[in-house]
Design a protein around this motif. Structure first.
Motif, mmCIF file in Angstrom:
data_model
loop_
_atom_site.group_PDB
_atom_site.id
_atom_site.type_symbol
_atom_site.label_atom_id
_atom_site.label_comp_id
_atom_site.label_asym_id
_atom_site.label_seq_id
_atom_site.Cartn_x
_atom_site.Cartn_y
_atom_site.Cartn_z
ATOM 1 N N UNK A 7 0.867 -1.180 0.000
ATOM 2 C CA UNK A 7 0.000 0.000 0.000
ATOM 3 C C UNK A 7 0.903 1.229 0.000
ATOM 4 N N UNK A 8 0.589 2.202 -0.860
ATOM 5 C CA UNK A 8 1.403 3.423 -0.914
ATOM 6 C C UNK A 8 0.667 4.501 -1.703
ATOM 7 N N UNK A 9 1.289 5.663 -1.747
ATOM 8 C CA UNK A 9 0.701 6.819 -2.420
ATOM 9 C C UNK A 9 0.663 6.626 -3.933
ATOM 10 N N UNK A 10 -0.374 7.170 -4.539
ATOM 11 C CA UNK A 10 -0.466 7.157 -5.999
ATOM 12 C C UNK A 10 -0.440 8.573 -6.561
ATOM 13 N N UNK A 11 -0.122 9.536 -5.714
ATOM 14 C CA UNK A 11 -0.062 10.932 -6.142
ATOM 15 C C UNK A 11 1.008 11.128 -7.209
ATOM 16 N N UNK A 12 0.703 11.964 -8.178
ATOM 17 C CA UNK A 12 1.648 12.256 -9.263
ATOM 18 C C UNK A 12 2.689 13.291 -8.852
ATOM 19 N N UNK A 13 2.501 13.953 -7.737
ATOM 20 C CA UNK A 13 3.359 15.081 -7.373
ATOM 21 C C UNK A 13 4.189 14.776 -6.131
ATOM 22 N N UNK A 14 4.971 13.729 -6.193
ATOM 23 C CA UNK A 14 5.781 13.334 -5.049
ATOM 24 C C UNK A 14 7.243 13.678 -5.269
ATOM 25 N N UNK A 105 4.887 5.075 2.793
ATOM 26 C CA UNK A 105 4.258 6.381 2.979
ATOM 27 C C UNK A 105 3.104 6.607 1.994
ATOM 28 N N UNK A 106 2.088 7.277 2.494
ATOM 29 C CA UNK A 106 0.933 7.572 1.666
ATOM 30 C C UNK A 106 -0.060 8.434 2.410
ATOM 31 N N UNK A 107 -1.195 8.652 1.798
ATOM 32 C CA UNK A 107 -2.221 9.522 2.354
ATOM 33 C C UNK A 107 -3.418 8.742 2.866
ATOM 34 N N UNK A 108 -4.599 9.308 2.701
ATOM 35 C CA UNK A 108 -5.816 8.727 3.261
ATOM 36 C C UNK A 108 -6.108 7.324 2.743
ATOM 37 N N UNK A 109 -5.968 7.105 1.449
ATOM 38 C CA UNK A 109 -6.233 5.783 0.895
ATOM 39 C C UNK A 109 -5.282 4.743 1.458
ATOM 40 N N UNK A 110 -4.027 5.116 1.593
ATOM 41 C CA UNK A 110 -3.020 4.208 2.144
ATOM 42 C C UNK A 110 -3.344 3.884 3.597
ATOM 43 N N UNK A 111 -3.717 4.902 4.366
ATOM 44 C CA UNK A 111 -4.075 4.676 5.766
ATOM 45 C C UNK A 111 -5.321 3.813 5.888
ATOM 46 N N UNK A 112 -6.292 4.027 5.004
ATOM 47 C CA UNK A 112 -7.496 3.206 4.994
ATOM 48 C C UNK A 112 -7.126 1.740 4.796
ATOM 49 N N UNK A 113 -6.252 1.473 3.852
ATOM 50 C CA UNK A 113 -5.841 0.095 3.575
ATOM 51 C C UNK A 113 -5.081 -0.500 4.754
ATOM 52 N N UNK A 114 -4.164 0.266 5.330
ATOM 53 C CA UNK A 114 -3.422 -0.199 6.501
ATOM 54 C C UNK A 114 -4.370 -0.575 7.631
#
Length: 181
Positions: A7-14, A105-114
């Motif tokens: 699980x991790x971020x999928x943001x394009x602006x990292x 590392x990630x955001x809301x979606x990553x935390x949801x999955x965790x």
């Protein structure tokens, strides 16, 4: 060998350093002979982890909802790509297809999955390892808060102990392998 869901971020602006950690994770999964299970996207850390796994000769399985396929963010280079009806179906398939879970590392979606895989582990729904990569202290505040909750009994000490926290990619994969036996 194991199917490891990342699980991790999928943001394009990292920042490139986060993409490097993801690519390193994919390469290390492949080097150890494991399969990568991912969210099936080709952007951000999600894309980097899949590209890293493939660059190391690893097998990749992506799981993506149709709405993201329609936005042209599907990892069409995946060895296997499962398209689901929605986000909830995606998460369920990822859980079903995986032997262990690694959260980068990630955001809301990553935390949801965790929290989904960790909660279901504490309920005994599965016995799959759950590992958190605290790269550069990204999750230190969250982990400290969660450990503090054990003192209030809102979270049990046994639940805290189910979550392995690692500070490097090799340590995270070693924790998974140790817990898989």
């Amino acid at each position: 060998m194991a199917a490891i869901c990342v699980f991790c971020a999928s943001s394009r602006t990292l920042e490139p350093s986060w993409l490097d950690i993801a690519a390193q994770t994919g390469r290390e999964i492949a080097r150890r002979g494991h399969t990568l299970v991912s969210g099936g996207g080709c952007v951000g850390m999600m894309g980097a982890v899949a590209d890293g796994a493939r660059s190391g000769g690893g097998h990749t399985l992506g799981v993506i909802p149709q709405l993201l396929v329609d936005r042209e963010v599907a990892d069409v280079s995946a060895d296997e790509l499962i398209v689901t009806e929605g986000m909830l179906d995606r998460k369920n398939v990822m859980i079903e297809k995986s032997d262990a879970f690694l959260t980068l590392p990630g955001g809301l979606g990553t935390l949801d999955e965790l929290f989904e895989v960790w909660t279901t582990a504490t309920l005994g729904i599965h016995r799959k390892p759950v590992v958190l990569l605290d790269a550069g202290g990204f999750y230190t505040g969250l982990v400290d808060w969660l450990v503090g909750l054990a003192g209030t009994r809102f979270v049990s000490r046994s639940a805290i102990d189910m979550l392995a926290v690692a500070d490097s990619v090799p340590a995270a994969l070693e924790a998974i392998e140790e817990r898989l036996g």
